[in-house]
Design a protein around this motif. Structure first.
Motif, mmCIF file in Angstrom:
data_model
loop_
_atom_site.group_PDB
_atom_site.id
_atom_site.type_symbol
_atom_site.label_atom_id
_atom_site.label_comp_id
_atom_site.label_asym_id
_atom_site.label_seq_id
_atom_site.Cartn_x
_atom_site.Cartn_y
_atom_site.Cartn_z
ATOM 1 N N ILE A 70 56.033 114.569 44.128
ATOM 2 C CA ILE A 70 57.103 114.621 43.148
ATOM 3 C C ILE A 70 56.425 114.207 41.718
ATOM 4 C CG2 ILE A 70 58.975 113.318 42.455
ATOM 5 C CD1 ILE A 70 59.638 113.125 45.501
ATOM 6 N N LEU A 71 55.385 113.219 41.933
ATOM 7 C CA LEU A 71 54.617 112.811 40.730
ATOM 8 C C LEU A 71 54.032 113.964 40.057
ATOM 9 C CD1 LEU A 71 53.329 110.705 38.851
ATOM 10 C CD2 LEU A 71 51.848 110.085 40.407
ATOM 11 N N SER A 72 53.525 114.911 40.638
ATOM 12 C CA SER A 72 52.632 116.062 40.196
ATOM 13 C C SER A 72 53.838 116.833 39.838
ATOM 14 C CB SER A 72 51.948 116.691 41.347
ATOM 15 O OG SER A 72 51.334 117.790 40.814
ATOM 16 N N PHE A 73 54.895 117.526 40.429
ATOM 17 C CA PHE A 73 56.012 118.018 39.818
ATOM 18 C C PHE A 73 56.592 117.608 38.348
ATOM 19 C CE2 PHE A 73 60.545 118.807 39.357
ATOM 20 C CZ PHE A 73 60.501 120.062 39.620
ATOM 21 N N CYS A 74 56.688 116.444 38.414
ATOM 22 C CA CYS A 74 57.411 115.550 37.347
ATOM 23 C C CYS A 74 56.360 115.752 36.082
ATOM 24 C CB CYS A 74 57.617 114.307 37.255
ATOM 25 S SG CYS A 74 59.395 113.826 38.366
ATOM 26 N N ARG A 75 55.144 115.504 36.195
ATOM 27 C CA ARG A 75 54.125 115.527 35.097
ATOM 28 C C ARG A 75 54.084 117.070 34.576
ATOM 29 N NH1 ARG A 75 49.117 113.777 37.619
ATOM 30 N NH2 ARG A 75 49.041 115.844 38.420
ATOM 31 N N ALA A 76 54.170 118.158 35.305
ATOM 32 C CA ALA A 76 53.869 119.302 34.904
ATOM 33 C C ALA A 76 55.319 119.914 34.145
ATOM 34 C CB ALA A 76 53.764 120.273 36.278
ATOM 35 N N VAL A 77 56.442 119.677 34.739
ATOM 36 C CA VAL A 77 57.789 120.019 34.156
ATOM 37 C C VAL A 77 58.159 119.210 32.902
ATOM 38 C CG1 VAL A 77 60.159 119.718 34.693
ATOM 39 C CG2 VAL A 77 58.698 120.587 36.312
ATOM 40 N N ALA A 78 57.479 118.000 32.638
ATOM 41 C CA ALA A 78 57.828 117.183 31.599
ATOM 42 C C ALA A 78 56.829 117.807 30.221
ATOM 43 C CB ALA A 78 57.603 115.575 31.775
ATOM 44 N N GLU A 79 55.874 118.202 30.631
ATOM 45 C CA GLU A 79 55.162 118.805 29.577
ATOM 46 C C GLU A 79 55.860 119.906 28.886
ATOM 47 O OE1 GLU A 79 51.316 120.373 31.125
ATOM 48 O OE2 GLU A 79 50.512 118.238 31.382
ATOM 49 N N ASP A 80 55.561 120.062 27.498
ATOM 50 C CA ASP A 80 56.130 120.782 26.576
ATOM 51 C C ASP A 80 55.308 122.317 26.726
ATOM 52 O OD1 ASP A 80 57.477 122.161 24.678
ATOM 53 O OD2 ASP A 80 56.507 121.115 22.739
ATOM 54 N N THR A 81 55.483 123.106 27.606
ATOM 55 C CA THR A 81 54.863 124.114 27.738
ATOM 56 C C THR A 81 55.775 125.243 27.934
ATOM 57 O OG1 THR A 81 54.631 123.783 30.149
ATOM 58 C CG2 THR A 81 52.806 123.335 28.786
ATOM 59 N N ASP A 82 55.487 126.643 27.790
ATOM 60 C CA ASP A 82 56.550 127.869 28.103
ATOM 61 C C ASP A 82 56.462 128.157 29.487
ATOM 62 O OD1 ASP A 82 56.805 127.932 25.187
ATOM 63 O OD2 ASP A 82 54.956 129.056 24.720
ATOM 64 N N LEU A 83 55.231 127.944 30.269
ATOM 65 C CA LEU A 83 55.387 128.416 31.542
ATOM 66 C C LEU A 83 54.763 127.132 32.608
ATOM 67 C CD1 LEU A 83 55.122 130.670 33.769
ATOM 68 C CD2 LEU A 83 52.747 130.943 33.164
ATOM 69 N N VAL A 84 55.464 127.100 33.718
ATOM 70 C CA VAL A 84 55.212 125.993 34.596
ATOM 71 C C VAL A 84 54.446 126.741 35.829
ATOM 72 C CG1 VAL A 84 55.520 123.906 35.850
ATOM 73 C CG2 VAL A 84 56.651 124.378 33.731
ATOM 74 N N MET A 85 53.153 126.368 36.273
ATOM 75 C CA MET A 85 52.921 127.053 37.565
ATOM 76 C C MET A 85 53.153 125.805 38.407
ATOM 77 S SD MET A 85 49.687 129.341 36.136
ATOM 78 C CE MET A 85 48.659 129.093 37.643
ATOM 79 N N LEU A 86 54.132 126.012 39.647
ATOM 80 C CA LEU A 86 54.099 125.097 40.823
ATOM 81 C C LEU A 86 53.572 125.817 42.145
ATOM 82 C CD1 LEU A 86 57.631 124.187 39.942
ATOM 83 C CD2 LEU A 86 55.689 122.925 39.233
ATOM 84 N N ASP A 87 52.440 124.869 42.577
ATOM 85 C CA ASP A 87 51.909 125.484 43.786
ATOM 86 C C ASP A 87 52.419 124.660 45.056
ATOM 87 O OD1 ASP A 87 50.310 126.795 45.727
ATOM 88 O OD2 ASP A 87 48.395 126.479 44.847
ATOM 89 N N GLU A 88 53.369 125.306 45.722
ATOM 90 C CA GLU A 88 53.594 124.625 47.136
ATOM 91 C C GLU A 88 54.418 123.059 46.572
ATOM 92 O OE1 GLU A 88 54.182 125.985 49.819
ATOM 93 O OE2 GLU A 88 52.910 127.469 49.943
ATOM 94 N N PRO A 89 55.338 123.286 45.649
ATOM 95 C CA PRO A 89 55.793 122.010 45.223
ATOM 96 C C PRO A 89 56.783 121.334 46.129
ATOM 97 C CG PRO A 89 56.967 123.790 44.190
ATOM 98 C CD PRO A 89 55.894 124.455 44.986
ATOM 99 N N THR A 90 57.340 121.900 47.161
ATOM 100 C CA THR A 90 58.095 121.153 48.161
ATOM 101 C C THR A 90 57.439 120.712 49.356
ATOM 102 O OG1 THR A 90 58.827 123.102 49.260
ATOM 103 C CG2 THR A 90 60.204 122.541 47.303
#
Length: 160
Positions: A70-90
Motif C-alpha cells: 500500500i505504501l508503494s502504491f500510494c507513493r506511485a499514485v501520488a506522483e504527478d506522472t502521466d503513466l503509472v506502472m504497478l507490478d502486482e499491487p494487490t
C-alpha cells in the motif's frame, strides 16, 4: 537508464519486490523524491488508507507485506506522472484495501491518466482494464478488450 529517468519521462512505478526502503520511515518513503516533506499530496490516499498516515513516523521495514504494498502504491499514485506502472499491487493486500486501490486507479484513469498493471488478481484486472494481455513466459498468448466479462473470455480461451 537510471531509475530517475522514468520519473523524468512522466512514469511512476510501484515494483513487485523491494517495494519500500525498510530503514526509512513511512514519511521518508513518501517524500524521498520531493524537495519538500509535505504530505498534503497524500491526503486523498490517507483518507482511504488511514493506518498509513497514523504510521508515518514508523520504520517502513516494520510494516506487514500488505502495508508495504500500500505504501508503494500510494507513493506511485501520488506522483504527478502521466503513466503509472504497478507490478502486482494487490499481492498480500487485504480485500477491502484492494477495493480502495481500485477506486483510486479508476478515478485517475477516468481523468486521463494511464496505468500499466501487471496483476494475477482477475477481479482487480477485470474492474480496471480497458485492454488485457496474457503473457506466458514473456510471450503474449491472448489479448482482448478488458472490462466486465474479461474473466469469462480468459476462461474460454485459456481453459482456466
Amino acid at each position: 537508464e537510471p531509475p530517475h529517468a522514468g520519473r523524468a519521462a512522466g512514469i511512476g512505478y510501484a515494483p513487485q519486490e523491494s517495494v519500500v526502503f525498510d530503514d526509512l520511515s513511512v514519511r521518508d518513503n513518501l517524500t524521498l523524491q520531493y524537495r519538500d516533506r509535505d504530505l498534503a499530496r497524500y491526503e486523498a490516499l490517507f483518507s482511504s488508507f488511514p493506518r498509513l498516515k497514523e504510521r508515518r513516523a514508523q520504520r517502513a521495514g516494520t510494516l506487514s507485506g500488505g502495508e508495504k504494498k500500500i505504501l508503494s502504491f500510494c507513493r506511485a499514485v501520488a506522483e504527478d506522472t502521466d503513466l503509472v506502472m504497478l507490478d502486482e499491487p494487490t499481492e498480500g493486500v487485504q480485500p477491502e484495501n484492494i477495493e480502495r486501490m481500485a477506486s483510486h486507479v479508476a478515478i485517475d484513469a477516468a481523468q486521463g491518466r494511464g496505468f500499466l498493471i501487471v496483476e494475477q488478481n482477475l477481479g482487480f484486472a477485470e474492474r480496471l482494464a480497458d485492454h488485457a494481455h496474457v503473457l506466458d513466459h514473456g510471450v503474449c498468448v491472448f489479448d482482448t478488450p478488458g472490462g466486465p466479462g474479461l474473466r469469462m473470455q480468459l476462461a474460454e480461451k485459456l481453459a482456466i
